[in-house]
Design an enzyme around this catalytic site. Structure first.
Site, PDB file in Angstrom:
ATOM      1  N   LYS A   1     -25.358 -21.786   0.941  1.00 24.73           N
ATOM      2  CA  LYS A   1     -26.517 -21.008   1.375  1.00 24.73           C
ATOM      3  C   LYS A   1     -27.086 -21.646   2.633  1.00 24.73           C
ATOM      4  O   LYS A   1     -27.723 -22.692   2.600  1.00 24.73           O
ATOM      5  CB  LYS A   1     -27.615 -20.944   0.312  1.00 24.73           C
ATOM      6  CG  LYS A   1     -28.668 -19.870   0.664  1.00 24.73           C
ATOM      7  CD  LYS A   1     -29.994 -20.105  -0.005  1.00 24.73           C
ATOM      8  CE  LYS A   1     -30.858 -21.106   0.723  1.00 24.73           C
ATOM      9  NZ  LYS A   1     -31.322 -20.646   2.069  1.00 24.73           N
TER      10      LYS A   1
ATOM     11  N   ALA B   1     -38.982 -29.997  -0.937  1.00 25.29           N
ATOM     12  CA  ALA B   1     -37.963 -29.136  -1.535  1.00 25.29           C
ATOM     13  C   ALA B   1     -36.963 -29.963  -2.335  1.00 25.29           C
ATOM     14  O   ALA B   1     -36.515 -29.555  -3.419  1.00 25.29           O
ATOM     15  CB  ALA B   1     -37.240 -28.342  -0.451  1.00 25.29           C
ATOM     16  N   GLY B   2     -36.628 -31.149  -1.821  1.00 27.09           N
ATOM     17  CA  GLY B   2     -35.701 -32.019  -2.543  1.00 27.09           C
ATOM     18  C   GLY B   2     -36.249 -32.493  -3.870  1.00 27.09           C
ATOM     19  O   GLY B   2     -35.511 -32.621  -4.852  1.00 27.09           O
TER      20      GLY B   2
ATOM     21  N   GLU C   1     -43.501 -36.882   8.460  1.00 28.35           N
ATOM     22  CA  GLU C   1     -42.374 -36.471   9.286  1.00 28.35           C
ATOM     23  C   GLU C   1     -42.817 -35.265  10.114  1.00 28.35           C
ATOM     24  O   GLU C   1     -43.061 -34.186   9.584  1.00 28.35           O
ATOM     25  CB  GLU C   1     -41.170 -36.104   8.419  1.00 28.35           C
ATOM     26  CG  GLU C   1     -39.950 -35.721   9.237  1.00 28.35           C
ATOM     27  CD  GLU C   1     -38.760 -35.385   8.369  1.00 28.35           C
ATOM     28  OE1 GLU C   1     -37.628 -35.775   8.736  1.00 28.35           O
ATOM     29  OE2 GLU C   1     -38.946 -34.730   7.333  1.00 28.35           O
TER      30      GLU C   1
ATOM     31  N   GLY D   1     -32.550 -31.175   3.466  1.00 28.09           N
ATOM     32  CA  GLY D   1     -33.774 -30.476   3.816  1.00 28.09           C
ATOM     33  C   GLY D   1     -34.981 -31.361   3.602  1.00 28.09           C
ATOM     34  O   GLY D   1     -34.887 -32.593   3.592  1.00 28.09           O
ATOM     35  N   SER D   2     -36.119 -30.737   3.411  1.00 29.22           N
ATOM     36  CA  SER D   2     -37.372 -31.476   3.319  1.00 29.22           C
ATOM     37  C   SER D   2     -37.492 -32.223   1.996  1.00 29.22           C
ATOM     38  O   SER D   2     -36.900 -31.848   0.978  1.00 29.22           O
ATOM     39  CB  SER D   2     -38.548 -30.523   3.465  1.00 29.22           C
ATOM     40  OG  SER D   2     -38.697 -29.724   2.307  1.00 29.22           O
ATOM     41  N   THR D   3     -38.302 -33.268   2.012  1.00 30.35           N
ATOM     42  CA  THR D   3     -38.534 -34.033   0.795  1.00 30.35           C
ATOM     43  C   THR D   3     -39.227 -33.213  -0.295  1.00 30.35           C
ATOM     44  O   THR D   3     -38.830 -33.283  -1.464  1.00 30.35           O
ATOM     45  CB  THR D   3     -39.325 -35.311   1.117  1.00 30.35           C
ATOM     46  OG1 THR D   3     -38.496 -36.166   1.930  1.00 30.35           O
ATOM     47  CG2 THR D   3     -39.713 -36.058  -0.141  1.00 30.35           C
TER      48      THR D   3
ATOM     49  N   CYS E   1     -33.408 -35.647  11.217  1.00 30.86           N
ATOM     50  CA  CYS E   1     -34.058 -36.337  10.103  1.00 30.86           C
ATOM     51  C   CYS E   1     -34.149 -37.842  10.283  1.00 30.86           C
ATOM     52  O   CYS E   1     -35.086 -38.464   9.787  1.00 30.86           O
ATOM     53  CB  CYS E   1     -33.340 -35.999   8.804  1.00 30.86           C
ATOM     54  SG  CYS E   1     -31.559 -36.271   8.866  1.00 30.86           S
TER      55      CYS E   1
ATOM     56  N   GLU F   1     -30.198 -35.220   0.717  1.00 31.52           N
ATOM     57  CA  GLU F   1     -30.452 -35.895   1.998  1.00 31.52           C
ATOM     58  C   GLU F   1     -31.723 -35.275   2.545  1.00 31.52           C
ATOM     59  O   GLU F   1     -31.737 -34.116   2.948  1.00 31.52           O
ATOM     60  CB  GLU F   1     -29.259 -35.712   2.943  1.00 31.52           C
ATOM     61  CG  GLU F   1     -29.293 -36.677   4.116  1.00 31.52           C
ATOM     62  CD  GLU F   1     -30.002 -36.111   5.321  1.00 31.52           C
ATOM     63  OE1 GLU F   1     -31.194 -36.442   5.508  1.00 31.52           O
ATOM     64  OE2 GLU F   1     -29.387 -35.345   6.068  1.00 31.52           O
TER      65      GLU F   1
END
Length: 483
Positions: free
Chosen positions: A181, A237-238, A388, A233-235, A289, A255
């Site tokens: 995706k 979302a992770g 970030e 992606g972003s933290t 990143c 990551e």
């Protein structure tokens, strides 16, 4: 991209699939803010079809029964087909996200091809089985590496082609199947990936691509037919994906974000360091990143480095990302531009001084541009030094001795990248060993396909690239034999 590219099908089960709805996702140029194309929006029913096709392919003889030599040959054909499309893919990504074309030609054109070839060759040299003996237990153990299964790969918009391949290449080399995706901002380039897969004769279902935003990503991550998730992606979302995979006991590679430090030592060469920081801190307009955006400077040389970094940032060519001379292109979207500008204003409100930049470039009537911006007079606790930003924004922080510099570098929830700048490589290596991070550079920062990449702390879980990246898509089975 000079023409409007309207895609109407999804790539599922080896061919073009009619979407289950008529909804579309528009693609907008970050340069002129005009629509440059669209892709169909996947629904959960489309994800179901893609995952079912991947599960079927996982056990079908035209994929599961291939020898390592046969699978490597398929991946090399895939690489050949992608290589033919390298320039088109680079220009498509630049049109989608504003990446300077000189960077895109390598990162989005050449690098995915290199990764496929690397993992094709690594699969040949990695034994599927090995025999071990140990004492005092008699007998032999066969240790077998098996594919983990169906992989849900979710890629971001900043380096969409190469970060997709961070996942696709090792997963396919291990014998897995993949449902990818892409980010909704950068989906057009994935159609070139699909065309290459068709040309290469990748068996049906081995690679599928679904489109959409966070809702489709969440549906894919939690899908009962998925065996592993790989996400960049972003933290925030992770963290959500990690919670879902933890509840499902599903392996996951994450990551995530970073706020890396550049430690400039007191013996650093001024010109070489500032030249290196232009890339190590501002690559892809800061939308990378692992950027070293917190620049730690010795108090004894703070003024000269402040002036030099300010001049470097102010002198970077800003403009059309299709221009070979451009170093700073537009940010990916209006939302991202507004977020970065908001953080700059917050930095000012907290007492920071902007030595260059701080807003939109003068004379620019359209496009999601933000000037390269340098902050002084900030603490490591300030918002612009801790969050970030993911844009062309640097903070300069003074330190007294080396222990203080390392403490500042480690005073972050993140741990993804970082650099040290010195004329003594051994001294730099000693600093690198003390910084809490998953990767680090001495007078440079370059990813190595053969070495692991990933973060610690809030920067992620697991590693991509290198043999470790292949192992992440394998399950280990021990088969005990009698003596």
């Amino acid at each position: 991209m000079t023409t409007n590219t309207e895609r109407t099908s999804l790539f599922i089960d080896g061919g073009w699939h009619t979407p289950s709805t008529g909804d579309v996702i528009p693609v907008v140029s970050p340069l002129n803010e005009q629509r440059i194309g669209s892709v169909p929006a996947s629904a959960p029913a489309d994800v179901d079809v893609a995952v079912a096709a991947a599960r079927a392919a996982r056990h079908r003889s035209d994929w599961a029964a291939l020898t390592p030599e046969e699978r490597a040959a398929v991946l090399h054909r895939f690489a050949d087909a992608l290589d033919k499309r390298a320039e088109d893919r680079a220009t498509t990504v630049t049109s989608e996200n504003g990446m300077p074309i000189a960077l895109a030609r390598f990162a989005e054109g050449a690098a995915p091809v290199q990764l496929l070839r690397y993992y094709a060759d690594l699969a040949l040299s990695t034994p599927i089985e090995e025999r071990r003996t140990s004492r005092p237990v008699p007998g032999t153990t066969v240790v077998r590496r098996e594919p983990v299964g169906v992989v849900a790969a979710i890629a971001p918009w900043n380096f969409p082609a190469v970060l997709s391949m961070f996942k696709i290449a090792p997963a396919l080399a291990a014998g897995c199947t993949v449902v990818l995706k892409p980010s909704p901002e950068t989906t057009l380039d994935s159609y070139l990936l699909a065309e290459a897969a068709i040309e290469a004769g990748l068996p049906a279902g081995v690679l599928g691509i679904v489109t959409g935003g966070a809702d489709i990503g969440q549906y894919l991550v939690a899908h009962p037919g998925v065996d592993k998730v790989a996400f960049t992606g972003s933290t925030p979302a992770g963290r959500h994906i990690g919670r879902v995979c933890g509840e499902l006991l599903r392996p996951v590679t994450l990551e995530l974000g970073g706020k890396s430090a550049a430690l400039v030592l007191d013996d650093a060469d001024l010109e070489a360091t500032v030249t290196g920081l232009a890339t190590a801190s501002l690559l892809n307009t800061g939308q990378t990143c692992y950027m070293s955006t917190r620049i730690l400077l010795p108090r004894s040389r703070y003024a000269e480095f402040r002036d030099a970094v300010t001049a470097m940032a102010a002198g970077l060519p800003v403009g059309d990302p299709m221009d070979e001379a451009t170093a700073i292109g537009p940010l990916v979207s209006a939302r991202q531009r507004d977020r970065v500008l908001s953080l700059i204003e917050q930095g000012r409100a907290e007492g920071g001084t902007v030595t260059t930049g701080g807003g939109r470039p003068a004379g620019v009537g359209s496009g999601f541009f933000v000037e390269p911006t340098v902050f002084t007079d900030v603490e490591n606790s300030s918002t612009v030094a801790r969050q970030e930003v993911f844009g062309p924004v640097l903070t300069l922080l003074p330190y007294g001795d080396l222990d203080e510099a390392i403490a500042l570098a480690n005073d972050s929830e993140y741990g993804l990248g970082g650099t040290v700048w010195t004329t003594d490589d051994e001294r730099g290596l000693g600093v690198a060993r003390r910084v809490e991070t998953g990767s680090f550079g001495v007078n440079t920062f370059n990813l190595d396909w053969g070495s692991p990449f990933g973060g610690v702390k809030a920067s992620g879980i697991g590693r991509e690239l290198g043999p470790e990246g292949l192992a992440a898509y394998q399950n280990l089975k021990s088969i005990f034999l009698t003596a």
